[in-house]
Design an enzyme around this catalytic site. Structure first.
Site, PDB file in Angstrom:
ATOM      1  N   HIS A 214       0.841  -1.213   0.000  1.00  0.00           N
ATOM      2  CA  HIS A 214       0.000   0.000   0.000  1.00  0.00           C
ATOM      3  C   HIS A 214       0.875   1.262   0.000  1.00  0.00           C
ATOM      4  CE1 HIS A 214      -4.291  -0.773   0.155  1.00  0.00           C
ATOM      5  NE2 HIS A 214      -4.515   0.447   0.602  1.00  0.00           N
ATOM      6  N   ASN A 220      -4.031   2.548  -4.475  1.00  0.00           N
ATOM      7  CA  ASN A 220      -3.250   1.314  -4.362  1.00  0.00           C
ATOM      8  C   ASN A 220      -3.950   0.105  -4.981  1.00  0.00           C
ATOM      9  OD1 ASN A 220      -0.868   2.177  -2.587  1.00  0.00           O
ATOM     10  ND2 ASN A 220      -2.621   2.958  -1.452  1.00  0.00           N
ATOM     11  N   GLY A 221      -5.272   0.000  -4.780  1.00  0.00           N
ATOM     12  CA  GLY A 221      -5.996  -1.133  -5.338  1.00  0.00           C
ATOM     13  C   GLY A 221      -5.969  -1.133  -6.854  1.00  0.00           C
ATOM     14  N   ARG A 222      -6.206   0.039  -7.462  1.00  0.00           N
ATOM     15  CA  ARG A 222      -6.216   0.127  -8.920  1.00  0.00           C
ATOM     16  C   ARG A 222      -4.836  -0.182  -9.505  1.00  0.00           C
ATOM     17  NH1 ARG A 222      -9.377   5.762  -8.843  1.00  0.00           N
ATOM     18  NH2 ARG A 222      -8.522   5.608  -6.726  1.00  0.00           N
ATOM     19  N   ILE A 223      -3.789   0.313  -8.856  1.00  0.00           N
ATOM     20  CA  ILE A 223      -2.439   0.047  -9.364  1.00  0.00           C
ATOM     21  C   ILE A 223      -2.071  -1.416  -9.144  1.00  0.00           C
ATOM     22  CG2 ILE A 223       0.003   0.611  -9.095  1.00  0.00           C
ATOM     23  CD1 ILE A 223      -0.832   3.494  -8.551  1.00  0.00           C
ATOM     24  N   ARG A 225      -4.109  -3.923  -9.262  1.00  0.00           N
ATOM     25  CA  ARG A 225      -4.793  -4.692 -10.311  1.00  0.00           C
ATOM     26  C   ARG A 225      -4.135  -4.464 -11.676  1.00  0.00           C
ATOM     27  NH1 ARG A 225      -8.801  -3.425  -6.621  1.00  0.00           N
ATOM     28  NH2 ARG A 225      -9.387  -1.448  -7.618  1.00  0.00           N
ATOM     29  N   TYR A 257     -12.351  -8.653  -0.903  1.00  0.00           N
ATOM     30  CA  TYR A 257     -11.845  -7.974   0.286  1.00  0.00           C
ATOM     31  C   TYR A 257     -11.666  -8.949   1.445  1.00  0.00           C
ATOM     32  CZ  TYR A 257     -12.260  -3.322  -1.767  1.00  0.00           C
ATOM     33  OH  TYR A 257     -12.087  -2.218  -2.545  1.00  0.00           O
TER      34      TYR A 257
END
Length: 383
Positions: A214, A220-223, A225, A257
């Site tokens: 993170h 962070n989630g989009r990157i 993926r 999640y």
């Protein structure tokens, strides 16, 4: 430290020495690999234009859904238009440019089209800057194109109202990030031929590793993926994307999640995460095969109508219906979509009804809607 002496996996003494039960993963690995092979084989037999349409659909899904996972709604038509412009796919009139949409599209296409380029600190910073072109996440100013500094406290994933929030995860402190990211990026630079992990396992680990660190204030989630997609593109040996893992993750958002939380609070045996990832990937590839069916169906539709004269408005709306128009098509929506009068819209619709291409709903008045009749286009036109 024993397992009971730490809460998060990055606190484990052997971090980040990932391990997993390869025997337990053999069957899903083989199943997903077969499904990918079938999909790529089908697309190898169609022309470049159709592959472009299939890739356009998958990338549009990826951009829209990776943002939806984070609770952000993008205009799908604007996303599709932005991607079509980059891929050179003709979809008719293009939507106006949306700076935020353009940023997410830039990152997604760079991750896949340039999948074999090294993933470096500067490249990740460029992705982050593309996601947050104004320097704000919503109304909050964030640090862009730099690792987070934790000036306002540790990076935590929380849910619930203020005062009764629940901490699902806490990332490593900012002071560790430079060394942690250097180790991650070194791993990303390992050539596939030199990697000890199977390619699909590597994609799952890259996704998990980044989202566990993170390293940014937001995004962070989009990157993570996007990194997973980059590694999947390397595994496929193709920069063209024909399936969307993000779309499948959005369909299983709660489970996604939940498995992340249990993995990040577990041991470095990540077999459960890898099983979940492979099953989601398999579902995404199966969904892509259905999308290919739709692309091929659209092609056959227009081939069967090659001798029929239609105006530009009719062609535009038929293409929207073939692409999966959400909701009911009414005369009012037709008029708004094609910028024509209600009388002209009704005339266009009636002509398509006479041709057997549209059917009218049972409802009357303003509730009257119209649906596409694929069977008419599938019949040979010998008249």
């Amino acid at each position: 430290m024993k397992r009971g002496d730490y809460l998060y996996i990055w606190q484990a003494p052997d971090w980040p020495d990932w391990h997993y039960d390869l025997a337990a993963l053999a069957e899903p690995l083989a199943r997903v690999s077969r499904a990918q092979g079938v999909l790529l084989g089908r697309l190898a037999d169609v022309d470049e234009r159709l592959r472009g349409e299939a890739s356009l659909g998958a990338l549009t899904d990826d951009v829209v859904k990776t943002s939806e996972i984070e609770g952000e709604q993008l205009n799908a038509a604007s996303v599709r238009s932005s991607i079509a412009r980059r891929l050179g796919v003709d979809i008719g009139a293009l939507m106006p440019v949306d700076r935020h949409v353009e940023g997410v599209v830039d990152m997604t296409i760079d991750a896949t089209a340039n999948c074999n380029a090294p993933v470096t600190e500067d490249r990740l910073f460029a992705w982050h800057a593309a996601l947050f072109p104004t320097g704000y996440s919503g109304l909050t100013k964030i640090t862009v194109a730099a690792w987070r500094d934790d000036a306002h406290g540790p990076m935590q994933v929380v849910s619930g109202p203020i005062g009764r929030s629940r901490v699902h995860y806490e990332a490593p402190p900012a002071e560790r990030l430079r060394d942690e990211m250097a180790r991650f990026l070194d791993w990303m630079l390992t050539p596939p031929a030199d990697s000890r992990e199977p390619a699909l396992i590597r994609a799952a680990l890259g996704h998990l590793w980044f989202v566990t660190l993170h390293p940014f204030d937001d995004g962070n989630g989009r990157i993570a993926r996007a990194i997973g997609d980059l590694l999947l593109a390397r595994a496929d040996g193709s920069p063209q994307r024909f399936y969307s893992l993000s779309a499948q993750i959005q369909r299983e958002r709660k489970a996604y999640y939940a498995i992340l939380e249990s993995t990040q609070k577990g041991s470095l045996d990540v077999t459960a995460w890898l099983l979940w990832f492979l099953n989601a990937l398999g579902a995404a590839v199966n969904q892509a095969n259905r999308m290919v069916d739709a692309v091929l169906g659209k092609t056959r539709f227009w081939q069967r109508l090659s001798g029929v004269v239609l105006n530009e408005r009719q062609i535009k709306v038929l293409n929207r219906l073939l692409d999966g128009f959400e909701g009911n098509m009414t005369a009012a929506k037709w008029a708004a979509m094609t910028k024509c009068s209600p009388d002209t819209a009704l005339r266009d619709i009636r002509e398509l009804q006479d041709l057997g291409l549209l059917k009218r709903s049972d409802a009357g008045g303003r509730s009257t809607s119209y649906a596409l009749v694929m069977a008419r286009a599938e019949a040979d036109r010998t008249d």
